[in-house]
Scaffold this motif. Structure first.
Motif, PDB file in Angstrom:
ATOM      1  N   ILE A  50       0.815  -1.464   0.163  1.00  0.00           N
ATOM      2  CA  ILE A  50       0.506  -0.111   0.295  1.00  0.00           C
ATOM      3  C   ILE A  50       0.624   0.971  -0.085  1.00  0.00           C
ATOM      4  CG2 ILE A  50      -1.506   1.521   1.457  1.00  0.00           C
ATOM      5  CD1 ILE A  50      -2.679  -1.553   2.603  1.00  0.00           C
ATOM      6  N   ASP A  51       1.908   1.518   0.625  1.00  0.00           N
ATOM      7  CA  ASP A  51       2.635   2.480   1.355  1.00  0.00           C
ATOM      8  C   ASP A  51       3.196   3.037  -0.624  1.00  0.00           C
ATOM      9  OD1 ASP A  51       1.596   3.365   3.605  1.00  0.00           O
ATOM     10  OD2 ASP A  51       3.388   1.946   4.541  1.00  0.00           O
ATOM     11  N   ALA A  52       3.780   1.824  -0.827  1.00  0.00           N
ATOM     12  CA  ALA A  52       4.994   2.009  -1.596  1.00  0.00           C
ATOM     13  C   ALA A  52       4.129   1.951  -3.453  1.00  0.00           C
ATOM     14  CB  ALA A  52       5.433  -0.006  -2.224  1.00  0.00           C
ATOM     15  N   LEU A  53       2.888   2.193  -3.253  1.00  0.00           N
ATOM     16  CA  LEU A  53       1.831   2.380  -4.730  1.00  0.00           C
ATOM     17  C   LEU A  53       1.506   3.282  -4.386  1.00  0.00           C
ATOM     18  CD1 LEU A  53       0.137  -0.953  -4.640  1.00  0.00           C
ATOM     19  CD2 LEU A  53       1.755  -0.542  -6.118  1.00  0.00           C
ATOM     20  N   ALA A  54       0.854   3.900  -2.957  1.00  0.00           N
ATOM     21  CA  ALA A  54       1.117   5.340  -2.938  1.00  0.00           C
ATOM     22  C   ALA A  54       2.188   5.838  -3.562  1.00  0.00           C
ATOM     23  CB  ALA A  54       0.635   5.079  -1.488  1.00  0.00           C
ATOM     24  N   ALA A  55       3.324   6.175  -2.885  1.00  0.00           N
ATOM     25  CA  ALA A  55       4.781   7.069  -3.485  1.00  0.00           C
ATOM     26  C   ALA A  55       4.367   7.147  -5.280  1.00  0.00           C
ATOM     27  CB  ALA A  55       5.655   6.233  -3.003  1.00  0.00           C
ATOM     28  N   LEU A  56       3.705   5.857  -5.550  1.00  0.00           N
ATOM     29  CA  LEU A  56       3.436   6.418  -7.477  1.00  0.00           C
ATOM     30  C   LEU A  56       2.746   8.278  -7.898  1.00  0.00           C
ATOM     31  CD1 LEU A  56       3.466   3.244  -9.031  1.00  0.00           C
ATOM     32  CD2 LEU A  56       5.810   4.432  -8.055  1.00  0.00           C
ATOM     33  N   GLY A  57       1.974   8.261  -7.014  1.00  0.00           N
ATOM     34  CA  GLY A  57       0.620   9.372  -7.225  1.00  0.00           C
ATOM     35  C   GLY A  57      -0.908   8.832  -6.903  1.00  0.00           C
ATOM     36  N   PHE A  58      -1.304   7.771  -7.212  1.00  0.00           N
ATOM     37  CA  PHE A  58      -2.432   7.807  -6.618  1.00  0.00           C
ATOM     38  C   PHE A  58      -3.122   8.153  -6.551  1.00  0.00           C
ATOM     39  CE2 PHE A  58      -0.902   3.275  -8.304  1.00  0.00           C
ATOM     40  CZ  PHE A  58      -1.027   3.591  -9.423  1.00  0.00           C
ATOM     41  N   GLY A  59      -4.321   8.593  -6.923  1.00  0.00           N
ATOM     42  CA  GLY A  59      -5.495   9.512  -5.965  1.00  0.00           C
ATOM     43  C   GLY A  59      -5.821   8.524  -4.649  1.00  0.00           C
TER      44      GLY A  59
END
Length: 340
Positions: A69-78
């Protein structure tokens, strides 16, 4: 960076490449690098009573267990949607079960809800630092007869309710036997009635409301769309995700991989899923929020979903071929066209 990795990853077994990519992303996030690689485009969006940092999210399926979750959030998803999760852990279908058709930017999968179970997912969410919108997608175990599917959905619903920004009920995967039967007639009515009753009890119990979303297939005829739309309104379902993968092989018929069983996603699904979205938009008349997913691999296709009636869009297969830059491209295209 992804451009450098893409050639290598597309030469690797699809499922191994998936695991390798997520592992590398997690390591870069822990080093504080992941968030520096891509632009984080803000385009505040209200939907289902929730505040989204931008309208471009991650579709369920990429992070089934909530481990990244945290790693994917770092990509800029809303927003991020994890799962599909089931009550008990299950291995899914035998490998190989994931196939690419690179020439058409398409993927066929028959994963079969492989996941570590709802309790494991909840534990991952508890340890996440993510403060944004988190959707949790729930399903039924393959071993559960379809006539008892409601039991599995209620089991997951009760457990994920305190940890989800919204909850998606997935009845549209083609890779769990008879699951799509729940999209029609009395089966759908009974399922939504049972889920909504328990959902209302949970809202009272927890003293806050978590939006409820349904995810449907693109392989629906007009009568099915009409029936589903009426049921969504009747049971006051908050959102609808259109669509999951398709059993159609239109656009990829000439490729040997097209003969593999499973759901087709990626570019060939784009027009079909957008058409289904538009049909639902006409039927629902803004009474249910629409989330468009299917075949988005550039900004214009994201705009097409918004124009067809979606308030939000989700990415998955497009990320495999285009990389995380696609997220910002889609947000910027939506903003540029003034459609948000």
């Amino acid at each position: 960076m992804y451009g450098l990795l893409r050639h290598f990853l597309l030469k690797t077994d699809p499922e191994k490449a998936h695991e390798m990519t997520l592992s590398m992303l997690a390591k870069s996030q822990k080093m504080g690098v992941a968030g520096l690689l891509y632009d984080h485009v803000e385009l505040p969006t209200m939907c289902m009573g929730l505040h989204f940092r931008n309208p471009v999210g991650l579709a369920a399926g990429l992070d089934k267990n909530g481990e990244y979750i945290d790693a994917l959030a770092a990509l800029g998803f809303g927003f991020i949607e994890i799962g599909t999760v089931t009550p008990k852990p299950q291995d899914g279908n035998p490998k190989p079960r994931l196939f690419r058709i690179e020439e058409q930017k398409a993927i066929i999968n028959r994963m079969g809800f492989n996941n570590k179970g709802v309790d494991y997912l909840i534990n991952q969410v508890k340890h996440s630092q993510f403060q944004g919108i988190l959707g949790i997608n729930i399903g039924k175990n393959a071993s559960t007869p379809v006539e008892n599917a409601l039991d599995d959905y209620l089991y997951c619903l009760e457990r994920v309710y305190p940890f989800a920004s919204y909850i998606t009920v997935n009845i549209s995967s083609p890779n769990t036997k008879n699951l799509r039967d729940l999209q029609s007639g009395e089966a759908l009515t009974a399922l939504l009635n049972g889920i909504k009753n328990r959902h209302s009890q949970l809202a009272t119990q927890h003293q806050y409301y978590v939006p409820l979303v349904l995810k449907v297939a693109p392989d629906l005829d007009e009568s099915q769309i009409d029936y589903i739309a009426k049921e969504l309104i009747q049971f006051e379902i908050d959102g609808l995700i259109t669509t999951n993968t398709t059993l159609s092989r239109h656009g990829v018929e000439d490729y040997p991989t097209s003969q593999e069983a499973g759901g087709l996603s990626g570019s060939p699904l784009s027009a079909m899923s957008t058409q289904i979205l538009a049909q639902f938009a006409e039927q629902l008349d803004d009474k249910v929020a629409l989330i468009g997913v299917g075949g988005i691999d550039n900004g214009q296709k994201a705009v097409n979903k918004i124009q067809a009636g979606a308030s939000l869009v989700q990415l998955y297969s497009g990320l495999i071929y285009e990389g995380p830059k696609l997220i910002g491209d889609c947000v910027e295209s939506i903003e540029q066209f003034g459609l948000n």
